[in-house]
Write an enzyme that holds these catalytic residues in place. Structure first.
Site, PDB file in Angstrom:
ATOM      1  N   SER A  45       0.865  -1.406   0.006  1.00  0.00           N
ATOM      2  CA  SER A  45      -0.063   0.199  -0.036  1.00  0.00           C
ATOM      3  C   SER A  45       0.966   1.346  -0.120  1.00  0.00           C
ATOM      4  CB  SER A  45      -0.946  -0.008   1.186  1.00  0.00           C
ATOM      5  OG  SER A  45      -1.907   0.856   1.002  1.00  0.00           O
ATOM      6  N   ASP A 134      -9.422  -6.216  -3.686  1.00  0.00           N
ATOM      7  CA  ASP A 134      -9.001  -4.944  -3.179  1.00  0.00           C
ATOM      8  C   ASP A 134      -9.735  -3.987  -3.646  1.00  0.00           C
ATOM      9  OD1 ASP A 134      -7.248  -2.632  -2.398  1.00  0.00           O
ATOM     10  OD2 ASP A 134      -5.568  -3.667  -2.677  1.00  0.00           O
ATOM     11  N   HIS A 169      -7.332  -5.813   0.736  1.00  0.00           N
ATOM     12  CA  HIS A 169      -6.003  -4.933   0.519  1.00  0.00           C
ATOM     13  C   HIS A 169      -5.069  -5.088   1.875  1.00  0.00           C
ATOM     14  CE1 HIS A 169      -4.109  -1.128  -0.510  1.00  0.00           C
ATOM     15  NE2 HIS A 169      -4.043  -0.681   0.926  1.00  0.00           N
TER      16      HIS A 169
END
Length: 341
Positions: A45, A134, A169
């Site tokens: 991320s 995600d 995610h």
């Protein structure tokens, strides 16, 4: 006499507290026998964005990168709105990132010596991951990481792009964390029967790795990040960082370094050492003489409340190049590990 005894007692308590404070202070980061040419980096991320900008900026040193649930180099171009829109959830209004265009801009930055020449990327290995579940960073953004690296000179056969796993995610692991498809939930580690750390390390190092350790012989150490950036918390760097040191490295054998950038809300201040201990890197590092450097962020209520790495410019206009505060600090940590300051 009572007054003297009280003074003596108070003095002893003060000295004791001082000694305790000193003993609890983080130690300096040690140096080891390091082959710097074997250095690599990865991140999730915000940490994925930090990983690719660190890789590109220092491409004469870094040999490969693993980028998970993130986007291409300098996608945000200094704008938090671009970061939140185009670089995470592209829409008709925001548009989508363009990897080829960003590579062309990176070449101009390299011409000004603010990042290493992109020709260094030729022959590098890049591992990209984007989960189909995600909901934080759209797969269209992940697609442009591949476009960027190809435009920057990385051969297509050296890029592995995994985008067919129903993962949310998160950093995905063999058997630790939330259910695989969990969209976005602390500690942002999902169990997907997929060893992400191992797969990216094997790709970067051409598969030439020993099987991971069943029982760790190495150890996690803490170190003072303030050595590498004055007043670190004012730049959203924590006072203390961490590293996993295999026993072989401690004994003086030649080792590699892999730098891991955690995601937002994955720093030790938020989830303890859960990411350091359970993301899956240490098992591979232990059996392959790889030191894992885990630099740490801190939260900053004025511009970075979730403890993200600076990939849009909240701390410095130079966030993506060698002049960026966080970038230069982590490079100094790498140099210290290698004893090449």
């Amino acid at each position: 006499m009572m007054g003297g005894s009280l003074f003596l007692s108070t003095t002893l308590i003060a000295i004791s507290m001082l000694i305790t404070t000193v003993s609890l202070a983080a130690e300096p980061l040690p140096s080891y026998r390091i082959d710097l040419k074997e250095t690599s980096v990865s991140g999730l991320s915000a940490g994925g964005y930090m990983a690719d900008q660190f890789h590109v900026a220092y491409s004469s040193t870094i040999k490969g990168a693993g980028i998970i649930a993130a986007g291409p180099f300098n996608c945000a171009e200094g704008s938090v709105m671009t970061a939140l829109g185009k670089c995470m959830q592209p829409s008709f209004l925001s548009g989508s990132p363009d990897g080829k265009e960003l590579a062309a801009k990176a070449n101009k930055v390299a011409a000004n010596k603010m990042i290493d020449d992109l020709s260094n990327l030729k022959g590098n290995k890049v591992y990209i991951f984007s989960g189909t579940k995600d909901e934080t960073v759209d797969q269209k953004v992940g697609d442009q990481i591949k476009e960027f690296y190809q435009a920057a000179g990385v051969e297509e056969e050296n890029i592995r792009y995994v985008n067919d796993i129903a993962a949310g995610h998160a950093m995905i692991t063999q058997n630790y964390g939330n259910d695989c498809s969990t969209a976005s939930k602390l500690p942002y580690i999902n169990k997907c029967d997929h060893d992400e750390a191992g797969n990216l390390l094997k790709h970067i190092y051409d598969g030439a790795l020993n099987t991971p350790s069943e029982k760790l012989g190495g150890k996690v150490i803490g170190f003072d990040q303030g050595e590498f950036l004055a007043n670190p918390t004012s730049h959203s760097l924590a006072d203390e960082g961490y590293a996993f040191i295999p026993e072989a490295c401690e004994k003086g054998e030649t080792c590699k370094v892999h730098i891991v950038f955690h995601g937002c809300q994955q720093n030790v201040a938020t989830i303890g050492k859960e990411y350091i201990e359970n993301a899956g890197y240490n098992r591979w590092a232990d059996s392959n003489k790889i030191i894992i450097l885990y630099p740490q962020t801190s939260s900053n209520l004025s511009g970075n409340p979730k403890g993200c790495w600076d990939w849009w410019g909240y701390d410095s206009d130079h966030y993506y190049n060698k002049k960026g505060n966080q970038m230069a600090a982590v490079k100094a940590m790498l140099n210290r590990l290698a004893g090449s300051e």
